[in-house]
Design an enzyme around this catalytic site. Structure first.
Site, PDB file in Angstrom:
ATOM      1  N   GLY A   1      33.275  51.547  -5.438  1.00  0.00           N
ATOM      2  CA  GLY A   1      34.099  52.352  -6.337  1.00  0.00           C
ATOM      3  C   GLY A   1      33.337  53.027  -7.453  1.00  0.00           C
ATOM      4  O   GLY A   1      33.934  53.384  -8.479  1.00  0.00           O
TER       5      GLY A   1
ATOM      6  N   TYR B   1      51.238  35.506  -2.632  1.00  0.00           N
ATOM      7  CA  TYR B   1      50.809  36.366  -3.726  1.00  0.00           C
ATOM      8  C   TYR B   1      51.606  36.054  -4.998  1.00  0.00           C
ATOM      9  O   TYR B   1      52.805  35.825  -4.957  1.00  0.00           O
ATOM     10  CB  TYR B   1      50.990  37.838  -3.367  1.00  0.00           C
ATOM     11  CG  TYR B   1      50.041  38.373  -2.328  1.00  0.00           C
ATOM     12  CD1 TYR B   1      48.971  37.618  -1.851  1.00  0.00           C
ATOM     13  CD2 TYR B   1      50.202  39.650  -1.808  1.00  0.00           C
ATOM     14  CE1 TYR B   1      48.109  38.125  -0.892  1.00  0.00           C
ATOM     15  CE2 TYR B   1      49.340  40.163  -0.850  1.00  0.00           C
ATOM     16  CZ  TYR B   1      48.297  39.399  -0.395  1.00  0.00           C
ATOM     17  OH  TYR B   1      47.447  39.893   0.553  1.00  0.00           O
TER      18      TYR B   1
ATOM     19  N   LEU C   1      32.635  47.269  -5.122  1.00  0.00           N
ATOM     20  CA  LEU C   1      31.252  47.670  -4.865  1.00  0.00           C
ATOM     21  C   LEU C   1      31.137  49.148  -4.524  1.00  0.00           C
ATOM     22  O   LEU C   1      30.151  49.805  -4.889  1.00  0.00           O
ATOM     23  CB  LEU C   1      30.690  46.820  -3.714  1.00  0.00           C
ATOM     24  CG  LEU C   1      29.189  46.926  -3.453  1.00  0.00           C
ATOM     25  CD1 LEU C   1      28.413  46.239  -4.563  1.00  0.00           C
ATOM     26  CD2 LEU C   1      28.842  46.301  -2.102  1.00  0.00           C
TER      27      LEU C   1
END
Length: 330
Positions: A224, A53, A222
């Site tokens: 939210g 990350y 999608l």
């Protein structure tokens, strides 16, 4: 905050997991620290990251940000159940890895643990997770490496991410032959829209006592309230949600989902998280706030209690595959 045991272990973790993927590339260090402060203040004690990350800010940058937060107040480390992952190439750029600098060989597991410990500024990792299956390294070798690290006190538990059900079974059977605990958690892609994990992954995790930690609980945005935001504020969906909404059938299902929640006076994102908290075997979904306000919104999901009628309606809009093996056997 609600807490539960991580799978079959004695480790107590919060029902929401703080995902840190945005720390560095999208969220600067001071804001990342503020989010972690707020999460801890709210009682959220399970933090998840990965060695890769950092993306545009550089691989490993996210772990460094967490490490600098620990350094500001050493008491933070004792309050946090820290999980990180390894598998991917940590070299610069997107080219192929130098031999033995990715995947799950014993040498790369050892190298990756040492590097993560340094970036995180800690001497141990609570849950060390394999980010992907390695089809070339036998589990006997993987567990040998894990055994050494556990004995050295550098990791306490091992977990998996993106493992199919049969690999969870293979991993834990190999661990059992060595008299080891084996995998204690599985991070899988699971949400109201994407329910294929119910076919094999979640049944395997339940059978072997792994806690299930869903990633992408909002389906890339999608779930939210994406259409609501588009209509009310002119903000159009981006990324994966935009691609999925190009399909008329998917858009119709998402519209039905948002209409249903409007009738109940519920927020789509909070409801999507709350739905996951009702699923058998789920320890807690990973939330990845970019701001403190997004964290507060996710925390509100803990107060949402979907009733049986609402759950049934959600199943009608986003039907799961059904029980395994009946769903694919007959």
């Amino acid at each position: 905050m609600e807490y539960t045991q991580l799978g079959r272990t004695g480790l107590k973790v919060s029902r929401l997991v703080l995902g840190t993927m945005n720390f560095g590339p999208q969220t600067d260090e001071p804001t990342s620290h503020a989010i972690m402060d707020a999460a801890l203040d709210a009682g959220l004690n399970f933090f998840d990251t990965a060695n890769v990350y950092g993306q545009t800010a550089g691989k490993g940058r996210t772990e460094e940000i967490i490490g600098s937060w620990f350094a500001k107040d050493p008491a933070h480390r004792d309050k946090v159940v820290l999980a990180t992952k390894m598998y991917g190439n940590m070299g610069e750029g997107a080219g192929p890895a130098w031999p033995n600098h990715d995947k799950l060989s014993a040498v790369n597991i050892r190298r990756s643990v040492e590097a993560s410990l340094k970036r995180l500024g800690t001497d141990y990792i609570d849950v060390y997770q394999f980010h992907h299956v390695d089809r070339l390294t036998p589990f006997e070798e993987i567990w040998q490496a894990v055994d050494v690290l556990v004995r050295q006190g550098k990791i306490l538990y091992a977990g998996s991410s993106n493992f199919p059900g049969y690999k969870i079974a293979q991993a834990n059977e190999a661990a059992a032959r060595r008299g080891m605990v084996g995998l204690v958690s599985e991070q899988c892609h699971y949400n109201l829209y994407e329910r294929r994990a119910e076919m094999e992954v979640i049944p395997a995790a339940q059978e072997y006592g792994l806690g299930v930690i869903p990633w992408s609980p909002l389906g890339g945005g999608l779930l939210g309230g994406v259409i609501r935001k588009e209509v009310r504020g002119g903000r159009r969906a981006g990324g994966r949600a935009a691609e999925l909404l190009k399909d008329p059938a998917t858009r119709a299902r998402v519209q039905a989902y948002e209409d249903l929640l409007d009738k109940h006076g519920l927020d789509p994102a909070e409801t999507a998280l709350a739905w996951l908290l009702t699923r058998p075997g789920v320890t807690g979904p990973i939330i990845g706030p970019r701001t403190a306000e997004q964290l507060r919104g996710a925390l509100r999901a803990l107060d949402v209690e979907p009733g049986e009628e609402l759950l049934a309606s959600l199943d009608e809009i986003f039907p799961g595959p059904g029980p395994s093996p009946e769903a694919f056997a007959w």
